[in-house]
Structure formats: C-alpha cells, structure tokens
Design an enzyme around this catalytic site. Structure first.
Site, PDB file in Angstrom:
ATOM      1  N   GLU A 195       5.044 -11.782   1.113  1.00  0.00           N
ATOM      2  CA  GLU A 195       6.388 -12.072   1.596  1.00  0.00           C
ATOM      3  C   GLU A 195       6.908 -13.426   1.133  1.00  0.00           C
ATOM      4  OE1 GLU A 195       4.011 -10.743   3.475  1.00  0.00           O
ATOM      5  OE2 GLU A 195       4.825  -8.838   4.184  1.00  0.00           O
ATOM      6  N   HIS A 264       4.157  -7.280  16.306  1.00  0.00           N
ATOM      7  CA  HIS A 264       5.163  -6.477  15.613  1.00  0.00           C
ATOM      8  C   HIS A 264       6.429  -6.281  16.453  1.00  0.00           C
ATOM      9  CE1 HIS A 264       1.751  -5.443  13.037  1.00  0.00           C
ATOM     10  NE2 HIS A 264       2.551  -4.850  12.203  1.00  0.00           N
TER      11      HIS A 264
HETATM   12  C1  TPP Z   1       2.567  -9.832   6.399  1.00  0.00           C
HETATM   13  C2  TPP Z   1       2.675  -8.365   6.563  1.00  0.00           C
HETATM   14  N1  TPP Z   1       3.440  -7.672   5.706  1.00  0.00           N
HETATM   15  C3  TPP Z   1       3.558  -6.324   5.821  1.00  0.00           C
HETATM   16  C4  TPP Z   1       2.906  -5.659   6.810  1.00  0.00           C
HETATM   17  C5  TPP Z   1       3.035  -4.148   6.937  1.00  0.00           C
HETATM   18  N2  TPP Z   1       1.787  -3.526   6.490  1.00  0.00           N
HETATM   19  C6  TPP Z   1       0.837  -3.217   7.387  1.00  0.00           C
HETATM   20  S1  TPP Z   1      -0.542  -2.659   6.635  1.00  0.00           S
HETATM   21  C7  TPP Z   1       0.104  -2.794   5.104  1.00  0.00           C
HETATM   22  C8  TPP Z   1      -0.735  -2.391   3.920  1.00  0.00           C
HETATM   23  C9  TPP Z   1      -1.989  -3.193   3.776  1.00  0.00           C
HETATM   24  O1  TPP Z   1      -2.832  -2.644   2.825  1.00  0.00           O
HETATM   25  P1  TPP Z   1      -4.339  -3.121   2.620  1.00  0.00           P
HETATM   26  O2  TPP Z   1      -4.447  -4.595   2.692  1.00  0.00           O
HETATM   27  O3  TPP Z   1      -4.812  -2.466   1.377  1.00  0.00           O
HETATM   28  O4  TPP Z   1      -5.149  -2.556   3.871  1.00  0.00           O
HETATM   29  P2  TPP Z   1      -5.389  -1.042   4.311  1.00  0.00           P
HETATM   30  O5  TPP Z   1      -4.233  -0.659   5.171  1.00  0.00           O
HETATM   31  O6  TPP Z   1      -5.508  -0.216   3.095  1.00  0.00           O
HETATM   32  O7  TPP Z   1      -6.639  -1.075   5.146  1.00  0.00           O
HETATM   33  C10 TPP Z   1       1.419  -3.271   5.190  1.00  0.00           C
HETATM   34  C11 TPP Z   1       2.295  -3.482   4.035  1.00  0.00           C
HETATM   35  C12 TPP Z   1       2.131  -6.432   7.723  1.00  0.00           C
HETATM   36  N3  TPP Z   1       1.485  -5.862   8.756  1.00  0.00           N
HETATM   37  N4  TPP Z   1       2.027  -7.770   7.561  1.00  0.00           N
END
Ligand code: TPP
Ligand code: MG
Lengths: 461, 335
Positions: A195, A264
């Site tokens: 971000e 959230h």
């Molecule tokens: C700072 C932030 N940006 C966006 C989100 C929304 N979000 C939640 S999980 C996610 C994907 C994360 O992917 P990864 O790190 O690969 O973990 P996984 O879900 O595959 O375990 C996003 C974009 C968030 N929770 N926090």
C-alpha cells in the site's frame, strides 16, 4: 446416515442466492472436496464443495431456483456412517444475517451560500448544485461507482485505476467490474500488496500530471500508506508555493463491515477530515456516489473518497448523463423537518432517515442532513438548519473523541449559540475497538434506536 | 539435508522419521484438516461471521515446523491462523468458540477468526494486516536476544506479504542485530486472486534476504518430513546466534482465499492435481502404511480427531455470547 446440505452463506453479507447449476446428479457418489453445485451470490458465482462422503441421495432445490435463503436444505447426502459427531443436519441454523434493503430518498436542497470573513479551508462554500432532471437508471452503489470511473476514464486519457485486485479479479468488492476488459492493463493496474508503495507511486504519477485513482481494498489498509496521503499528497502544493499539485483520488470502503472485527472495521472520516490540503468525501446515495466521484476525479487536489461496504449493494435511481456532477463541499437535506436536525454521512444517513421516520410517528419532525463532504465542511447548511430547528443530533459510525460530531459541536458554539434550545447530542460508535461477537458488535455501532433516543432527548420528549 | 537451495524436489524416501513421530504429524495435520472443514461448514450455516481463511492444504507447513521448535519459542502469523493455533497446542474448543464469537473463545469473542492469541502457548496472533506480523515477530526475537533466553521466534508470512516494505525493514534489523528469528514464507502461490508471478518480480522467495546476508532455503511444504527437517536446521541456526534465516515453503491452499472467494483465477484442474498428487496428509498416510502401520490404527486416529472436532463444534455453538458489559472491558490495562 443422511446429511442435509444447506444453502451456504458465502460472504459476510449474503442472505440468499441462486442455485445456478448442479454438477452432481442424484445417485452420484460424492467425496469431500467434490464440487456439488454453483451458487450465485450478490457478488459472484461460487462453487460449493461437499464436506461429507457418500451418495447424493436427493436434490431438494432444482437448479435455476433464485432467492434461496441461507440455511435452506438444498440436497441430501447419505453417508458411509463414519462421522461420529454432530453432523450438519443436527446443528441448529443460526439467525440469517440481515442485509439492508434500500429506500431512495427525494433529492431536495436548501442552498445556503456562506461568506465567512476569515475563510477556514475546511469551511468554504461549494459551487451551486443544479437540480438534475435527466434520465436515471436504478443501479447499485457498486455500479454507480464503476460507471463514474468508466465515464471519467473515457473522458480523460490521464485517468487510471491502480490497486490490489482491481483488474483481473474485478475488484475485491466488485467495484471495478468490466474495467480491465474495456481499458486494458495499461490503465487498470493490479498491484502487489504494497500500500505505501503504490499510494506513493500514485502521488508521483499525480505530480507528473496523470490522474490516478488509487483503490485501497479497505481504508484499514490505507494506514500503511497514510504517510504518503498526508505528507506527500496533501502538503506538497503548499510546500512548493503552489507549483506542484497532486490530482489524485484515494478511494475504497471505510467504516464497519459485517463481523470482520477491530482491524478491519474503522471509520477514518475524522482522521482525514483533520488535514488541510485534502478533500474528504463520504456519500450515501447512488447519485452522490457517482456525481461526487466524478467531481473527485476531475478535482485538481487529492481527494479521499470514503465508501462503505454495507452500502455497495443498495440500489438508487442514478443519473445517466455523463456530465452529471455533484459539487464537493455541499451537504444535502435528505429529509426536511422542523424540530430537530440530524446530521449523518455514509451509511449512517440510512439509519438517520429510518430514525426520522420513527420520530415522525411519535410526532417529532426531524430534518436529516446528509453531509456528503467532510472537508471542505458545509457549515452553512447545518447552521441554517439548526437556526430553524434549534436542536441537533450528530451521528457517525466512528469514535466520539475528536470526531466529526465534536467538530459539529464546536460549530454550534461558534455559529448557533444563541439559537440552541438543547445541548448538542452526539451518537457515535462506542469508544472501543470493534468487537467480533455478534451481540457486542451491535452494541458498539450506532443503531436507529440510539438516534431516536438522542433526538427525543434534545426535544425533551 | 531435506531441502535444496535451488528448489530441487526432495524424494520422501530420503527422509527418516520414527514411525511414532510421523504418526503424531499425521494426527496433527488431520486435526487441522477436519477442524477447518467443520469451520467452513459452520460458516456456511451463519454460525461464523466475517472473514474466515481456511488452512486446508497447508497443514504440513505448520505441523512440521512447530515440531521443530521447543517449549517457549514464540509464534506469530497472519489471519490464516487456525492451523497455527492448533499446532501450538491451543484447545480446538477455544479456537472454534472464538470463531462463533462466544465468551469461551480465546479472545472472549472479541477477536474472531483473524485475531486470536494465547500467552500460555506463546502464540502472539493472528494479525489482520498483511505483513504486520513480520516486524512483530522480529520484535519477539529481539526480546529473546535481549533476555538471552535461548528461544527463537517463528514468524510466518505469505507470498503476498513478502512484498510489503516492512518485511525488508525487519530483515535489515534482524540481520544487523543477529536476531533469533526464522521467517517461514508460506508460498501457496496466491495472494488472494493474484498469482505470485503477477505480484513478484522474482518468484524465488527464499532469495529475498540476500541483500541483508540472510540465508534462505526452499522446502517442499507439502511434505511434513521435509518441513520438519528444514525446520530443525533453521531453528538450530537461529538459536545458535547466527541470526535470521528464511524458509520458503512451497505449498498450496485448496479453498478460496476466504470463504467468499470464488477462486476463478485458477483452474479446478490445478487444485485437483495438488490435491491428488501432493496432499500432505495422504502422503504421510501412505508412508505410514508402507512402513507397516496398521490401517486400523489410522482409522482410530481419524475417529478420535473427528470426535474432538465435533466436540469443539458443539461447544462453540452451545457457549453463550459475551456478556454485554464485556463491550467496555480490555480497552486498557488497569493501572
Ligand atoms: C495491508 C493489507 N492489505 C490488504 C489486505 C487484504 N488482504 C488480506 S489477505 C490478502 C492476501 C495475502 O496473501 P498472502 O500473503 O500470500 O497470504 P495467504 O492469504 O495466501 O495466506 C490481502 C490482499 C490486508 N489484510 N492487509
Ligand atoms: Mg499466499
């Protein structure tokens, strides 16, 4: 033993859905993980996987059936008897989650130009808003936002959309549906989960003369980027003596959602409204979402555009005219009234209108003001209303301390002191991080009855 | 060595584990799998709200890794945390009733799926903000070094989180101060709907500490024995004062990102292939059977696990919601 497959809730806001297709037929063997059916929700088509092993003994709800309530039995699986515990059929269904349905409100307004001697940046009168008499179409807020972005992208080649999941996924909340298909990857850009990086990149692109729309999946994640929003975007015009400006929109859902808990669920309205150099918008109706977003994109300044997940699905009559704009900086009288003024913004407008309705039946005539813009703040409209009603209730979803309601209370002291017949009353989110449990969540956010009670209190009845 | 620096796959046959140890891993993985399936089902019934991220498919990572830690080591992860809590020995009843938002949950119903903690089990959350747990895990390691207590920090993050800026700020400090931390990247190939190659300029994530001199290894994260062996070596490295280390676990999630994700960004085929060819639980089961474990014993384990999960589910539904005045508690520590 037989297990009922129940219509699943597939998103925090889903209450019913459509069985689009059965992928298994009666008599088929099923294993855990097999896709049983496809279900259309309010946002997407989802696959439903079997959790139990066995045979699909009966399809209760045929494919093509719409409006199937969550937790309705849709099929029966006869198992191989290995499950020793309570199975799905014996678990009592929970209460369905409620989703707000919509009620459009007439657009009425009372323009009140102001000319304060020492204009505060936060309290400047906006351009006059013309009454729209053209064609409208009933669409959701989600679609109104998409249309606004699409129209502005067609109109101005410099406008682009950047953020997480905005392109191929079509938006985490499906706001950017179809934009990648129309505008391609050059102008609809998926980012990594970075971000601060992409918000800063947007600021740089804005300095260079592009018109970025930066989508935050939710404003909670904009906290990662708030330094770029405040220190880079909002201050540079001032610090450069007016040489360098940043025409950028930071947008996404703000405030609570449904049961997503403290990290959230937060209202950032007063955080951003605090800062000179920014404009801050938080609309409610479909027309205002569209007209204000278009104004925000055309605005030469950084604009923080606060949406609300629980409003995305609401439908309104929305102007079709691509030149329909709503000026930033003007509040809207959402419902005229005589005895008490209720201010609100974003989703709280809906609750305020419901409260006004209840007050009406109790014989109290409430005027509801939809603030729409929080910076610059339309003090004149509020002041004019209170000079008529002599009472005010300020509603917001966020915390009380140094909130928008606190600012309104200050305004009342400064400009309406002699007109007030009762102390200013605030209805706010409770002063705690938002809890997850359903009962506590309800207690933590303003409800219609809180607004009704506050209005009665200032009316002494 | 069970792992390879170049990401070459390692054959299961090369790895040793006592049958008893493997049986334990099998049980722990199965518990997570059945727990998560039940959580998904309860979400569908409206008993669980909000976001709910299931760990199905990734069980070998946390089970193998946690078995490589010792009492007192600290653990921190993201919102995809149910498996980590169970692997830390937290009570399925307490986890499930947090999911249903009841007073018997680990956070008394106030945190939900993404925000759960256990001081007793040294589990430091459960964090909803992508990447935020990485500096926190680095800080846990800082405290270990500060106290010179011989403990380490296991800090889990996703392939999406790896691109967050604060991850690199953490890497720098961890290397600079030789902090005892193992960064476990759970590379399940997707961050929500974005595949790793659409989000990362370089997809060999175990190299990400190179600029700071942090060694990294790639591990078959679907093979609990490979994970365990790599985990042991990494823990030893961190514990012996040599500083941080990165383990990139190649894994896969079978379900959508959260319950509301239709997962249209990948093919059903891809999921099925991982499930049928690489399932961590099935692999362990086969190996146990080949090693002469009695099938009836595995059936008993399965029944026992199902019973525990059913009990947890029942408990989570029967427990009361928090008392209304809980709304106002725990905002600050009374001073
Ligand atoms: C700072 C932030 N940006 C966006 C989100 C929304 N979000 C939640 S999980 C996610 C994907 C994360 O992917 P990864 O790190 O690969 O973990 P996984 O879900 O595959 O375990 C996003 C974009 C968030 N929770 N926090
Ligand atoms: Mg991932």
């Amino acid at each position: 033993m037989a297990t009922e497959v129940l219509m699943p809730a597939l998103s925090p806001t889903m209450t019913e859905g459509k069985i689009a297709r059965w992928l298994k037929s009666e008599g088929d063997a099923v294993h855990s993980g097999d896709v049983l059916a496809e279900i259309e929700t309010d946002k997407a088509t989802m696959e439903v996987e079997a959790v139990d092993e066995g045979v699909l003994a009966k399809i209760v709800i045929p494919e093509g059936t719409d409006h199937v309530a969550v937790n309705t039995p849709i099929a029966v699986i006869t198992g191989n008897g290995e499950d020793v515990g309570a199975d799905a059929a014996s678990i009592a269904p929970a209460n369905g989650r409620q989703q707000p349905t919509t009620a459009d409100t007439p657009r009425a307004r009372a323009p009140q130009p102001v000319a304060p001697e020492t204009p505060r940046a936060s309290r400047r009168a906006a351009a006059e808003e013309a009454e729209y008499t053209g064609v409208t179409r009933t669409i959701t807020v989600r679609e109104a936002l998409r249309d606004a972005i699409a129209e502005e992208m067609r109109r101005d080649e410099r406008v682009f959309l950047i953020g997480e999941e905005v392109a191929e996924y079509q938006g985490a909340y499906k706001v950017s549906q179809g934009l990648l298909q129309e505008f391609g990857t050059r102008r609809v850009v998926d980012t990594p989960i970075t971000e601060q990086g992409f918000a800063g990149l947007g600021v740089g692109a804005g300095f260079a003369g592009l018109r970025p729309i930066v989508e935050f999946m939710t404003f909670n994640f904009a906290m990662q980027a708030i330094d770029q929003i405040i220190n880079s975007a909002s201050k540079t015009h001032y610090m450069s003596g007016g040489q360098m400006s940043c025409p950028i929109v930071f947008r996404g859902p703000n405030g609570i959602a449904a049961r997503v808990a403290a990290q959230h669920s937060q209202c950032y309205a007063s955080w951003y409204a605090h800062c000179p150099g920014l404009k801050v918008v938080a609309p409610f109706t479909g027309a205002d979402h569209k007209g204000l977003l278009k104004s925000a994109i055309r605005d030469p300044n950084p604009v923080v555009f606060l949406e609300h997940e629980l409003v995305y699905g609401e439908s309104f009559a929305v102007p079709e005219d691509p030149e329909f704009l709503v000026p930033i900086g003007k509040a809207r009288i959402a419902r005229p009234g005589e005895q008490v003024t209720i201010t609100a913004f974003s989703r709280m407008v809906k609750l305020a209108l419901q409260a006004a309705e209840e007050l009406e039946s109790a014989g109290i005539s409430a005027e509801v003001i939809d603030l729409r813009t929080l910076r610059p703040f339309d003090a004149a409209t509020i002041a004019a209303s209170v000079q008529k009603t002599n009472r005010i209730v300020a509603v917001e979803e966020g915390w009380p301390f140094a909130g928008i309601g606190a600012e309104i209370a200050a305004l009342m002291f400064e400009e309406c002191f002699d007109w007030l017949d009762a102390p200013v009353k605030r209805v706010t989110g409770k002063d705690v991080p938002l809890p997850y449990a359903a009962n506590l969540e309800r207690l933590a956010v303003p409800q219609v009855e809180d607004i009704v009670a506050a209005a009665r209190e200032v009316c002494y009845r | 060595m069970a792992t390879t620096r170049k990401g070459r796959p390692v054959g299961v046959a090369e790895l040793d584990a006592s049958p008893k140890e493997l049986l334990g891993f099998y049980r722990d993985m199965l518990l997570i799998r059945r727990f998560e399936e039940r959580a998904g089902q309860m979400y569908g019934m409206g008993l669980i709200g909000g976001f709910c991220h299931l760990y199905i498919g990734q069980e070998a990572v946390v089970v193998g890794m946690q078995a490589a830690l010792k009492e007192g080591d600290t653990v921190v992860t993201s919102y995809r945390d149910h498996g980590h809590m169970l692997a830390c020995g937290m009570d399925p009843k307490g986890v499930m009733s947090e999911l249903t938002g009841r007073r018997t949950g680990y956070s008394h119903g106030k945190g939900g799926s993404m925000h759960m903690f256990s001081r007793e089990k040294n589990f430091f959350g459960g964090h909803g903000i992508v990447g935020a747990q990485v500096p926190i895990g680095t800080g846990l390691a800082f405290a270990h070094r500060y106290r010179d207590n011989g403990l380490i920090s296991a800090t889990y993050l996703g392939d999406g989180a790896i691109n967050q800026g604060q991850v690199y700020e953490s890497f720098n400090m961890a290397a600079l101060w030789k902090l005892p931390v193992v960064y476990v990247i759970e590379n399940n190939r997707y961050g929500m709907g974005t595949s790793i190659d659409r989000a990362s300029a370089r997809t060999d994530l175990f190299h990400r500490g190179m600029a700071y001199g942090i060694p990294g290894e790639q591990v078959d994260g679907m093979n609990v024995l490979a994970v365990h062996e790599a985990g042991l070596a990494a823990a030893e490295h961190a514990r012996s004062g040599q500083g941080p280390l990165i383990l990139e676990m190649l894994t896969y999630r079978y379900r959508g990102h959260s319950m509301s994700d239709p997962a249209k960004y990948r093919t059903r085929d891809e999921v099925d292939r991982m499930r049928t060819e690489h399932d961590p639980i099935e692999q362990a089961r086969q190996r146990l059977l080949e090693g002469g474990t009695d099938e009836a014993m595995l059936k008993d384990i399965e029944a026992e696990v199902r019973r525990r999960v059913a009990e947890a589910a029942q408990f989570a539904q029967d427990s009361p919601e928090p008392a209304p005045d809980e709304l106002w508690t725990d905002v600050l520590v009374d001073a």
